[in-house]
Structure formats: structure tokens, C-alpha cells
Design an enzyme around this catalytic site. Structure first.
Site, PDB file in Angstrom:
ATOM      1  N   ASP A 103      -6.840   0.711   5.867  1.00  0.00           N
ATOM      2  CA  ASP A 103      -5.663   0.855   4.890  1.00  0.00           C
ATOM      3  C   ASP A 103      -4.313   0.445   5.721  1.00  0.00           C
ATOM      4  OD1 ASP A 103      -4.093   1.353   2.334  1.00  0.00           O
ATOM      5  OD2 ASP A 103      -5.878   2.640   2.195  1.00  0.00           O
ATOM      6  N   ASP A 205      -2.034  -2.069   1.094  1.00  0.00           N
ATOM      7  CA  ASP A 205      -1.120  -1.096   0.068  1.00  0.00           C
ATOM      8  C   ASP A 205      -0.124  -1.782  -0.780  1.00  0.00           C
ATOM      9  OD1 ASP A 205      -1.118   1.840  -0.820  1.00  0.00           O
ATOM     10  OD2 ASP A 205       1.077   1.749  -0.137  1.00  0.00           O
ATOM     11  N   GLU A 259      -3.934  -4.468  -2.858  1.00  0.00           N
ATOM     12  CA  GLU A 259      -3.778  -3.629  -3.893  1.00  0.00           C
ATOM     13  C   GLU A 259      -2.548  -4.213  -4.757  1.00  0.00           C
ATOM     14  OE1 GLU A 259      -2.434   0.826  -5.402  1.00  0.00           O
ATOM     15  OE2 GLU A 259      -1.481   0.230  -3.845  1.00  0.00           O
ATOM     16  N   HIS A 334      -8.883   6.760  -5.105  1.00  0.00           N
ATOM     17  CA  HIS A 334      -8.358   7.779  -4.791  1.00  0.00           C
ATOM     18  C   HIS A 334      -7.071   7.985  -5.719  1.00  0.00           C
ATOM     19  CE1 HIS A 334      -6.116   4.856  -2.681  1.00  0.00           C
ATOM     20  NE2 HIS A 334      -5.168   5.476  -2.465  1.00  0.00           N
ATOM     21  N   ASP A 335      -6.708   7.161  -6.580  1.00  0.00           N
ATOM     22  CA  ASP A 335      -5.526   7.159  -7.184  1.00  0.00           C
ATOM     23  C   ASP A 335      -5.670   7.336  -8.811  1.00  0.00           C
ATOM     24  OD1 ASP A 335      -3.650   6.691  -5.375  1.00  0.00           O
ATOM     25  OD2 ASP A 335      -3.764   4.687  -5.230  1.00  0.00           O
TER      26      ASP A 335
END
Ligand code: GLC
Ligand code: CA
Length: 567
Positions: A103, A205, A259, A334-335
Site C-alpha cells: 500500500d 491510496d 484507489e 477493508h473499507d
């Protein structure tokens, strides 16, 4: 399928498995997952047949936002282990032919990062310009909305230098100033550091946020989404991404996936058209918004999402990437809540078929599929109904905000049961021993109790008909069939509310996928233009109910069937 070697890429053909390290496997009994825990499960991951692991942040962090607030980009978080553990993990992956993407969190860092510690010391500090500061003598800065702030205010006042700094996320996540070439150099050097260790790419991210409007006009807005429209895709975003590609990523056999909140479908190719040399793919947010109030990020819509809406999202994005670039496919991360609870039906009656239908879906679409840990065994939402069960700064701070303003807390918790990020962050369910075999200590967050009823790895490895074993079978099907990777996609019934039917076609093969996205038996008739001489079932998650005419099909609730059509 024949496809030119120049168009083939390992990251298009690969299947990604996402690990949220905090909740994967705890090796030392402190209740927190760690790198040794992942090492102990590498054989399991390899047994799934996946190719690439995406690891959520493992860097040193005070954990205000579970590692998305990085204090030191070149150090491993104490909770997770040491750099030696990391090197061992990477070697263990390589020896099993697994690739690793890390990440990359570079829109912001932690306020405890040395850059920020320096930056706030004085207005003339060499690091001052690594962040976005607004001197107080200019008056109050124009209002900016923040995702995780208790007052939703993206500007925080700092006394030492009498100025405000910008934080689109939590107050401990100051935004980095990409306009500064020194900062960019540091980030590129840091990426080289990880590439030289042998990692294979990055998940980036909130990447469109790195370029924002730094003239800070007054925004006449009420709703969060009206602000967010100003946060992404600033004037320099393509300059920076191209530079990052040239300076770093292009020098390795690697890929990047951004993302992409705020990237709309008509902007898509500006990011991923190979000719532009920016990033390789990104996660769009259209599906993740489908069950939310229009324009809202965290609030569920009141009516139910419909299958035609769902299909349209996938069809539209496929059309965009059919021209150039490449798509990514995901139903959860995960969000967001768990895939089976959100897009399927997690009641005991429909859980198995709907979890396996979703596996069939993702693995028969064009684009690189990403699976979130636990989805392979059909893990469900946590449905926490008490604020004390939550650990996430997002839920906790929004609760606080409501409490401060005498808002409706009951209604808020009801929303969080379905919408909260924590639905997906509970510990991985390994077996039926206490805490699902995740830890010998006390887990940092509650374990979902349905691990006792078969939603665990050990039980499913023993059962040929389990969600897990089916997952491996569809993975193997995709891996043995390039048409499922590269073949053209055609949706056959955009308006059908019950069945999703589509074709994947190459010069040599034609594959028909039928998915019953409902709780009742469905009837589907093939359109006349789909003609063939022979039909062969490749896989199904249930017994075949009726396909004797091979023009009309009946499907059990949540049944998925994949056929090959032969000329
Ligand atoms: C991304 C991450 C999320 C994080 C946020 C701020 O959306 O996926 O977990 O909280 O960025 O870094
Ligand atoms: Ca641990």
C-alpha cells in the site's frame, strides 16, 4: 484464445488476494495480526491458486487510522514485527510464486512523521513546504470538509507557527504537498527502496487527491460530496503520475493500481491508457456507491439497489476499458461491508449459493479480480450494534459528532451495522477453536461468532461442497482459460431484474455465464442471436435444474452456471 504476447501481462492474468494484516493471523498472542502470522499462512494462500498479494499498510504508524497514517515509510510497525520478518515474508512469497504489492499512502502521512514534526517548528523550516499551511493572518481558511474529523473540519490550527494545516482525513493525517519537488523526490526514493527489496507494485491510496486546488477558493457547498468534487484530479495529477511512472515504476517489472475516488468514467483512460504512462489500473467507486444515498459516502440509501443498476456499472466500465487500459474488479475491501452480506444474501438458506455466485461472477469478468481476505470462505458482516464494539476512527468520530450535536444515535448505529468499514475488519476465521483460531490472546476487535457454524477455513477445507473449495475450482477455471481474462464481454439482459447473463468471447471460444441474483427460482431464455451447436457445462455452484432445451434455463436461487458454447 490467441492473444498477442505484447498485450499479455502477468498482472492482467493474475488474481489478487488482499490481506488486512491486523486481522489476518496473530502469531505472538497479543491479539493483533502480524507478519509472522501471515508467514504461517502462506501455504494456505498458495493453495487458493491466487497470484498476487496486496498487503494493507504495514509501516510504522501510531495507528490513528490503522496504518494509513504513516510515521516512517521505511520501518515496519512494531505490532506487526520487524524488517527481518518482512524480508522473510517476501522470500516466502517468492518461493511460492506469489507476487506482492504494497500500500502506498502518499496523499498524507502521520503528524508524527519527522517531516511534519519539522514542518510545524517554524515557517522557515526546510520541511515547511512539505504540507499545506494557511497562515492565520489571512483570516480563517475557506471551509473544507474532512472525512474523519470530529468536527468535519479539514483545517487544524497549530499554535507554534500561528497557521492552519490541511487534513482531508483525520487531524493526525496532514496532507502532503506534492507541488514541492523535494517531497516528490523523497517519495520516489522510498518507492525505489521497496522495489529494490523485491516488491512487485503498489496499491496507491486515494491517488487522485495528490493534486488539489491549492488556491483554495470559497466553495459554496452543503453536502460532503460537493466538497470532495474539489479534492481529486487537481491540475497536476497527470503530471505527477507520469513523473512517478517514469522515475520509478517503469524501471521495474511492476504494476500500480490506484484507489480512484473521484475518477469518473470519462476520465478513466487519462489514467490508464498505456500510452500515457501513468498507472495500470484503478478502483472506481461506482459500485461502492450503489447502496449509498446519492452523493453520500457513509449513509445507506433507503430503497434496495437493483440488478439492472449493478449490471450497468459493470457494462459501462467494461466498455470504457475495451478501448484502452485495463480494469480492476472487486466487490469488497477493508473499507466496505462484506461482499456476501452486501451483494448476496447471508441468511443460512442463501449464504452458500450467493457467496459462490459472487466468486463465479468476479472470476468470469474482464479485468483483474481482487478478493478480500475471508471472502473465499464467505465471511459475513459483523453487524455490530453497539458503539463500544467499533474501533474505527471513522465510525467513532462520526458518532462523537452526532453526540455533540444531539443527533439520532440509534439511527446512526443502525446505519453502521450495514455500512461500517469494520464489518470487514473482524479477524479471519481459521477454525472452530476459541477466537476462530486467530489468536491465543484477546483479539483487538470482536470475532464474528458464525465461525462456530462452518464459516472457517478448517471446516471448509474438509468439505468438497464448501464455499472455499468452490472458490478454488473457479480460480482454476479462470487460470486455465484466457478467454475469461481477455475475451470480449457482452451483457445479454441489461434490464432483467433477476438474472445476470453475459458472454465472454474470443476468436476461439464463447462462454456463457448465467447468474441468478435472487432468492427465488429464475427462468431465463437465451436471445435468438446466440446460436451454437453444442453446449458444455464448465462449472456450477448447484445441481442443474433444467437446461434440457439449452435455450431456456431454470436456475435455483443464487445459482451460477458457466457454459461453453461450441459452434
Ligand atoms: C483509503 C483507505 C482507507 C483510509 C483512507 C485514508 O480510502 O483505503 O482505509 O482510511 O484512504 O488513508
Ligand atoms: Ca501479534
Amino acid at each position: 484464445m490467441h492473444i498477442k504476447d505484447t498485450e499479455r501481462r502477468w498482472w492482467k492474468e493474475g488474481i489478487v488476494y488482499q490481506i488486512y494484516p491486523r486481522s489476518f493471523k496473530d502469531a505472538n498472542g497479543d491479539g493483533i495480526g502480524d507478519l509472522q502470522g501471515i508467514i504461517s499462512k502462506l501455504d494456505y494462500i498458495a493453495s487458493l491458486g491466487v497470484d498476487i498479494i496486496w498487503l494493507n499498510p504495514v509501516y510504522d504508524s501510531p495507528n490513528d487510522d490503522n496504518g494509513y497514517d504513516i510515521r516512517d515509510y521505511r520501518k515496519i510497525m512494531d505490532d506487526f514485527g520487524t524488517m527481518e520478518d518482512f524480508d522473510r515474508l517476501l522470500a516466502g512469497m517468492k518461493s511460492r510464486n506469489l507476487r506482492l504489492i504494497m500500500d502506498l499512502v502518499v496523499n498524507h502521512c502521520s503528524d508524527e512523521h519527522q517531516w511534519f514534526q519539522e514542518s510545524k517548528k517554524s515557517r522557515s523550516n526546510p520541511y515547511r513546504d512539505y504540507f499545506h499551511w494557511w497562515p492565520a493572518e489571512k483570516g480563517l481558511p475557506p471551509k473544507r470538509w474532512s472525512y474523519f474529523d470530529v468536527a468535519e473540519n479539514a483545517w487544524a490550527y497549530d499554535k507554534t507557527t500561528d497557521a492552519y494545516y490541511l487534513h482531508y482525513f483525520a487531524v493526525k493525517q496532514p496532507d502532503l504537498k506534492w507541488e514541492n519537488p523535494n517531497l516528490r523526490r523523497e517519495i520516489y526514493d522510498m518507492m525505489h527502496f521497496w522495489f529494490q527489496k523485491g516488491v512487485d507494485g503498489f496499491r496507491m491510496d486515494v491517488i487522485p487527491f495528490i493534486s488539489k486546488d491549492t488556491s483554495y477558493p470559497e466553495i459554496d457547498a452543503q453536502e460532503p460530496h460537493e466538497y470532495i468534487a474539489y479534492y481529486a484530479n487537481g491540475p497536476q495529477v497527470h503530471t505527477y503520475l507520469h513523473e512517478l511512472n517514469r522515475e520509478v515504476v517503469s524501471q521495474y517489472d511492476a504494476f500500480t493500481v490506484g484507489e480512484g475516488p473521484g475518477i469518473s468514467i470519462d476520465q478513466a483512460l487519462d489514467f490508464v491508457d498505456q500510452k500515457r504512462q501513468e498507472i495500470d489500473m484503478f478502483f472506481h467507486f461506482d459500485l461502492m456507491s450503489l447502496d449509498r444515498k446519492p452523493g453520500e459516502v457513509f449513509t445507506m440509501r433507503e430503497d434496495a439497489w437493483t440488478l439492472p443498476e449493478f449490471k450497468k456499472i459493470f457494462s459501462d466500465w467494461d466498455t470504457a476499458f475495451a478501448k484502452a487500459g485495463w480494469g480492476s474488479l472487486f466487490l469488497a475491501n477493508h473499507d466496505f461491508p462484506r461482499a456476501v452480506s452486501r451483494w448476496g444474501n447471508d441468511s443460512p438458506e442463501h449464504w452458500r449459493n450467493s457467496a459462490t455466485l459472487l466468486h463465479t461472477f468476479l472470476l468470469t469478468m474482464r479485468g483483474t479480480p481482487y478478493f478480500y481476505q475471508g471472502d473465499e470462505i464467505g465471511m459475513t458482516n459483523a453487524y455490530f450494534d453497539h458503539i463500544d464494539d467499533y474501533r474505527d476512527i471513522n465510525t467513532i468520530n462520526r458518532y462523537q459528532l452526532l453526540q455533540n450535536s444531539n443527533g439520532d444515535l440509534e439511527r446512526f448505529i443502525e446505519n453502521e451495522k450495514y455500512a461500517a468499514r469494520e464489518n470487514a475488519r473482524t479477524p479471519m476465521q481459521w477454525d472452530s477453536s476459541p477466537h476462530a483460531g486467530f489468536t491465543s490472546g484477546t483479539p483487538w476487535i470482536k470475532v464474528i461468532q458464525n465461525y462456530k457454524e462452518g464459516i472457517n477455513v478448517a471446516a471448509q477445507e474438509k468439505d468438497k461442497h464448501s464455499v472455499l473449495e468452490y472458490f478454488k475450482e473457479v480460480v482454476a477455471l479462470r487460470k486455465s482459460n484466457l478467454t475469461l481474462v481477455y475475451g470480449a464481454y457482452e451483457c445479454l439482459n441489461p434490464d432483467d431484474e433477476q438474472v445476470y447473463a453475459y458472454l465472454r468471447t474470443s476468436t476461439t471460444e464463447r462462454i456463457l455465464i448465467l447468474l441468478n441474483f435472487s432468492d427465488t427460482v429464475a427462468h431465463y431464455v437465451l436471445p435468438a442471436h446466440v446460436s451454437y451447436n453444442r453446449i458444455k457445462k464448465l462449472i456450477s455452484n448447484d445441481k442443474i435444474l433444467d437446461d434440457t432445451t439449452y435455450k431456456e434455463f431454470r436456475l435455483y436461487p443464487w445459482q451460477a452456471i458457466v457454459y461453453e458454447l461450441e459452434k
